[in-house]
Design a protein around this motif. Structure first.
Motif, PDB file in Angstrom:
ATOM      1  N   ALA A 234       0.852  -1.202   0.000  1.00  0.00           N
ATOM      2  CA  ALA A 234       0.000   0.000   0.000  1.00  0.00           C
ATOM      3  C   ALA A 234       0.880   1.241   0.000  1.00  0.00           C
ATOM      4  O   ALA A 234       1.812   1.347   0.791  1.00  0.00           O
ATOM      5  N   ILE A 235       0.585   2.148  -0.916  1.00  0.00           N
ATOM      6  CA  ILE A 235       1.310   3.417  -0.954  1.00  0.00           C
ATOM      7  C   ILE A 235       0.420   4.446  -0.271  1.00  0.00           C
ATOM      8  O   ILE A 235      -0.646   4.791  -0.802  1.00  0.00           O
ATOM      9  N   VAL A 236       0.806   4.891   0.903  1.00  0.00           N
ATOM     10  CA  VAL A 236      -0.052   5.806   1.653  1.00  0.00           C
ATOM     11  C   VAL A 236       0.704   7.069   2.050  1.00  0.00           C
ATOM     12  O   VAL A 236       1.931   7.103   2.056  1.00  0.00           O
ATOM     13  N   GLY A 237      -0.054   8.094   2.387  1.00  0.00           N
ATOM     14  CA  GLY A 237       0.541   9.364   2.804  1.00  0.00           C
ATOM     15  C   GLY A 237      -0.475  10.461   2.591  1.00  0.00           C
ATOM     16  O   GLY A 237      -1.483  10.262   1.901  1.00  0.00           O
ATOM     17  N   ARG A 238      -0.190  11.613   3.165  1.00  0.00           N
ATOM     18  CA  ARG A 238      -1.149  12.715   3.019  1.00  0.00           C
ATOM     19  C   ARG A 238      -1.086  13.247   1.577  1.00  0.00           C
ATOM     20  O   ARG A 238      -0.138  12.941   0.842  1.00  0.00           O
ATOM     21  N   PRO A 239      -2.068  14.042   1.182  1.00  0.00           N
ATOM     22  CA  PRO A 239      -2.077  14.555  -0.193  1.00  0.00           C
ATOM     23  C   PRO A 239      -0.810  15.362  -0.506  1.00  0.00           C
ATOM     24  O   PRO A 239      -0.249  16.006   0.389  1.00  0.00           O
ATOM     25  N   ASN A 240      -0.385  15.260  -1.755  1.00  0.00           N
ATOM     26  CA  ASN A 240       0.726  16.065  -2.302  1.00  0.00           C
ATOM     27  C   ASN A 240       2.133  15.683  -1.859  1.00  0.00           C
ATOM     28  O   ASN A 240       3.084  16.392  -2.166  1.00  0.00           O
ATOM     29  N   VAL A 241       2.265  14.574  -1.163  1.00  0.00           N
ATOM     30  CA  VAL A 241       3.623  14.158  -0.790  1.00  0.00           C
ATOM     31  C   VAL A 241       4.325  13.452  -1.953  1.00  0.00           C
ATOM     32  O   VAL A 241       5.532  13.271  -1.934  1.00  0.00           O
ATOM     33  N   GLY A 242       3.540  13.033  -2.961  1.00  0.00           N
ATOM     34  CA  GLY A 242       4.142  12.426  -4.155  1.00  0.00           C
ATOM     35  C   GLY A 242       3.826  10.954  -4.342  1.00  0.00           C
ATOM     36  O   GLY A 242       4.596  10.229  -4.967  1.00  0.00           O
TER      37      GLY A 242
ATOM     38  N   ARG B   3      -4.855  -1.990   6.014  1.00  0.00           N
ATOM     39  CA  ARG B   3      -5.322  -3.288   6.514  1.00  0.00           C
ATOM     40  C   ARG B   3      -5.126  -4.394   5.479  1.00  0.00           C
ATOM     41  O   ARG B   3      -4.822  -5.519   5.802  1.00  0.00           O
ATOM     42  N   ARG B   4      -5.308  -4.048   4.201  1.00  0.00           N
ATOM     43  CA  ARG B   4      -5.195  -5.072   3.156  1.00  0.00           C
ATOM     44  C   ARG B   4      -3.758  -5.371   2.769  1.00  0.00           C
ATOM     45  O   ARG B   4      -3.490  -6.329   2.047  1.00  0.00           O
ATOM     46  N   ALA B   5      -2.836  -4.519   3.218  1.00  0.00           N
ATOM     47  CA  ALA B   5      -1.465  -4.615   2.700  1.00  0.00           C
ATOM     48  C   ALA B   5      -0.596  -5.591   3.482  1.00  0.00           C
ATOM     49  O   ALA B   5      -0.844  -5.878   4.650  1.00  0.00           O
ATOM     50  N   ASP B   6       0.439  -6.105   2.812  1.00  0.00           N
ATOM     51  CA  ASP B   6       1.498  -6.844   3.499  1.00  0.00           C
ATOM     52  C   ASP B   6       2.579  -5.866   3.935  1.00  0.00           C
ATOM     53  O   ASP B   6       3.164  -6.006   4.992  1.00  0.00           O
ATOM     54  N   VAL B   7       2.869  -4.913   3.056  1.00  0.00           N
ATOM     55  CA  VAL B   7       3.901  -3.907   3.352  1.00  0.00           C
ATOM     56  C   VAL B   7       3.299  -2.529   3.073  1.00  0.00           C
ATOM     57  O   VAL B   7       2.648  -2.335   2.044  1.00  0.00           O
ATOM     58  N   CYS B   8       3.488  -1.594   3.996  1.00  0.00           N
ATOM     59  CA  CYS B   8       2.997  -0.233   3.764  1.00  0.00           C
ATOM     60  C   CYS B   8       4.169   0.668   3.433  1.00  0.00           C
ATOM     61  O   CYS B   8       5.197   0.648   4.124  1.00  0.00           O
ATOM     62  N   VAL B   9       3.999   1.445   2.389  1.00  0.00           N
ATOM     63  CA  VAL B   9       4.998   2.448   2.051  1.00  0.00           C
ATOM     64  C   VAL B   9       4.392   3.801   2.424  1.00  0.00           C
ATOM     65  O   VAL B   9       3.406   4.238   1.829  1.00  0.00           O
ATOM     66  N   LEU B  10       4.946   4.405   3.459  1.00  0.00           N
ATOM     67  CA  LEU B  10       4.452   5.716   3.882  1.00  0.00           C
ATOM     68  C   LEU B  10       5.310   6.771   3.197  1.00  0.00           C
ATOM     69  O   LEU B  10       6.523   6.824   3.401  1.00  0.00           O
ATOM     70  N   VAL B  11       4.675   7.587   2.364  1.00  0.00           N
ATOM     71  CA  VAL B  11       5.412   8.631   1.657  1.00  0.00           C
ATOM     72  C   VAL B  11       5.314   9.928   2.460  1.00  0.00           C
ATOM     73  O   VAL B  11       4.220  10.340   2.846  1.00  0.00           O
TER      74      VAL B  11
ATOM     75  N   ALA C  44       1.026   7.230  10.008  1.00  0.00           N
ATOM     76  CA  ALA C  44       2.043   6.326  10.553  1.00  0.00           C
ATOM     77  C   ALA C  44       1.465   5.526  11.723  1.00  0.00           C
ATOM     78  O   ALA C  44       1.725   4.330  11.872  1.00  0.00           O
ATOM     79  N   GLY C  45       0.658   6.222  12.538  1.00  0.00           N
ATOM     80  CA  GLY C  45       0.028   5.566  13.690  1.00  0.00           C
ATOM     81  C   GLY C  45      -0.880   4.426  13.254  1.00  0.00           C
ATOM     82  O   GLY C  45      -0.938   3.379  13.904  1.00  0.00           O
ATOM     83  N   LEU C  46      -1.576   4.633  12.131  1.00  0.00           N
ATOM     84  CA  LEU C  46      -2.467   3.578  11.624  1.00  0.00           C
ATOM     85  C   LEU C  46      -1.658   2.341  11.227  1.00  0.00           C
ATOM     86  O   LEU C  46      -2.085   1.210  11.434  1.00  0.00           O
ATOM     87  N   ILE C  47      -0.488   2.589  10.640  1.00  0.00           N
ATOM     88  CA  ILE C  47       0.360   1.468  10.209  1.00  0.00           C
ATOM     89  C   ILE C  47       0.840   0.690  11.431  1.00  0.00           C
ATOM     90  O   ILE C  47       0.799  -0.536  11.468  1.00  0.00           O
TER      91      ILE C  47
ATOM     92  N   GLU D 233      -0.566   0.626  14.439  1.00  0.00           N
ATOM     93  CA  GLU D 233      -1.689  -0.057  15.109  1.00  0.00           C
ATOM     94  C   GLU D 233      -2.085  -1.321  14.378  1.00  0.00           C
ATOM     95  O   GLU D 233      -2.527  -2.288  14.977  1.00  0.00           O
ATOM     96  N   ALA D 234      -1.940  -1.298  13.050  1.00  0.00           N
ATOM     97  CA  ALA D 234      -2.316  -2.486  12.259  1.00  0.00           C
ATOM     98  C   ALA D 234      -1.187  -3.516  12.245  1.00  0.00           C
ATOM     99  O   ALA D 234      -1.329  -4.565  11.627  1.00  0.00           O
ATOM    100  N   HIS D 235      -0.089  -3.231  12.932  1.00  0.00           N
ATOM    101  CA  HIS D 235       1.072  -4.143  12.989  1.00  0.00           C
ATOM    102  C   HIS D 235       1.549  -4.508  11.594  1.00  0.00           C
ATOM    103  O   HIS D 235       1.707  -5.692  11.272  1.00  0.00           O
ATOM    104  N   LYS D 236       1.747  -3.495  10.765  1.00  0.00           N
ATOM    105  CA  LYS D 236       2.173  -3.781   9.386  1.00  0.00           C
ATOM    106  C   LYS D 236       3.648  -3.444   9.179  1.00  0.00           C
ATOM    107  O   LYS D 236       4.166  -2.500   9.787  1.00  0.00           O
ATOM    108  N   SER D 237       4.261  -4.177   8.295  1.00  0.00           N
ATOM    109  CA  SER D 237       5.625  -3.881   7.877  1.00  0.00           C
ATOM    110  C   SER D 237       5.616  -2.519   7.201  1.00  0.00           C
ATOM    111  O   SER D 237       4.627  -2.152   6.565  1.00  0.00           O
TER     112      SER D 237
END
Ligand code: GDP
Length: 392
Positions: free
Chosen positions: A120-128, A197-205, A220-223, A225-229
């Motif tokens: 999952a590629i996650v992050g706030r808007p406009n980070v890229g 939640r659906r991801a195996d690995v989260c990429v926080l941008v 980041a807190g969501l990642i 709490e979900a115990h994700k890589s």
């Protein structure tokens, strides 16, 4: 859509399907006759090592059966003429499929390839995020396709690099596709939550030029709490222009980001630029490392010795008149299917006595034996009385 564009899309989808299937069912339109796209798909299917059944559809009557003959030129061994609308030839098709499917035990013993990793590629808007996805998929060796069944939260992009398969969960893609971008923005954290939640690995941008903000921390807190890589990409490196003589400035900036995201201290950090592609390819190396590290196990003997030493060197504090006591620990077995963070089960006198600070101390000790970089460590405490503990 032009013919060549269509062909390109068809190729992507066919490639994806070949990878996922035990038997390939190639359906052609018996009424329309053989088309150049049929011929192209046939070429791709013949090159795969999977069995193929050619299904000529729309043969509604016996008198139409000669329509199927021209498809013989495609050279498939197994042909079935059917009419999906009139239910003709379906049982013959099912018989053919059954003959070709591997028995369940065979498929368990010999998994053909690893299940694609969901990233999952996650992050706030406009980070890229969109730029990062674009930078990844520009790679010409990659086969990319948007998967059907994509939800309102994210677009799933199937991606194949050499033999490795990934599914990128692209939360930014929705905004790209939506006409009501402002309403979608509002829900960006919520969407991130479901994608995480659906991801195996989260990429926080994160935007390196503006540093870690409160909203970055929320995601980041969501990642956590979900115990994700997790891999944190500090993006927009190209905008970072340290003054002359400030050699260690980037190191300092990464350290700052790590400190602000202290609860994701297990994460891998990568400085990159989606705009100039700098370091974007290293993301795959980090993802692969997480995949490999997740398989590492700490033997029960080693684990118990290290935890006992940790308890002896720094005894847990008293809590409500009780002190946490460890009887025995073991690493939980993974299911082997999904990428799972390492989980350790500790049999103790009183699970409630474990305070957060001490938990982090124990995690740190486990990481001294095996760093598990990029992965959270799960500690599960189980009550056990001294009397019924066979190993104490
Ligand atoms: P998203 O909302 O997270 O998907 O962000 P976008 O990918 O749409 O990027 C937002 C803006 O930042 C766009 O103007 C991009 O061109 C720009 N951008 C994205 N990545 C970089 C980068 O690495 N360097 C620079 N200088 N700009 C970038």
């Amino acid at each position: 859509m032009g013919e060549s564009e269509l062909l390109r899309d068809v190729r992507r989808v066919v490639n994806q399907t070949i990878g996922d299937s035990d038997v390939l069912i190639f359906v052609v339109d018996g009424k329309d006759g053989l088309s150049p796209i049929d011929q192209e798909i046939a070429r791709m299917l013949r090159r795969s090592d999977r069995p193929v059944i050619l299904v000529v559809n729309k043969i509604d009557h016996d008198k139409h059966s000669n329509f199927a003959i021209e498809f013989d030129s495609l050279g498939f061994e197994r042909n079935v003429a059917i009419s999906a609308e009139h239910n003709r030839g379906i049982s013959e098709l099912i018989d053919q499929i059954e003959k070709l499917l591997p028995s369940p035990s065979e498929s368990v013993q010999a998994p053909r390839s690893e299940r694609p990793l969901a990233v999952a590629i996650v992050g706030r808007p406009n980070v890229g995020k969109s730029s990062l996805i674009n930078s990844i998929v520009r790679n010409e060796r990659a086969i990319v396709s948007e998967l059907a069944g994509t939800t309102r939260d994210a677009i799933d992009i199937s991606y194949e690099q050499e033999v490795k398969q990934f599914v990128f969960i692209d939360t930014a893609g929705i905004r790209r596709r939506s006409q009501h971008s402002s309403s979608v923005e509002v829900f960006s954290v919520m969407r991130a939550e479901r994608s995480i939640r659906r991801a195996d690995v989260c990429v926080l941008v994160v935007d390196l030029s503006s540093g870690v903000t409160a909203q970055d921390k929320r995601i980041a807190g969501l990642i956590q709490e979900a115990h994700k890589s997790c891999i944190v990409v500090l993006n927009k490196w190209d905008l970072f222009k340290p003054k002359r003589g400030e050699k260690g400035a980037i190191v300092e900036r990464v350290k700052e980001a790590r400190e602000r995201l202290f609860f994701l201290d297990y994460g891998s950090f990568l400085v990159a630029s989606a705009l100039t592609n700098q370091n974007v390819d290293r993301l795959f190396g980090l993802i692969e490392r997480i995949r490999a590290v997740a398989k590492k196990r700490i033997g029960t003997g080693v684990l118990n010795r290290l935890l006992r030493a940790a308890f002896a060197a720094n005894p847990p504090p008293m809590r409500k008149g009780k002190r946490l006591k460890l009887f025995y620990a073991a690493q939980a077995a993974g299911t082997g299917d999904r990428l799972q963070p390492p989980e350790f089960v500790l049999f103790v006198n009183d699970p409630a006595s474990l305070i957060e600070h001490y938990k982090r101390y124990l995690e740190g000790k486990i990481r001294e034996a095996e760093s598990y970089e990029g992965l959270p460590i799960l500690l599960r405490l189980r009550p056990r009385t001294e009397k019924n503990n066979p190993r104490s």
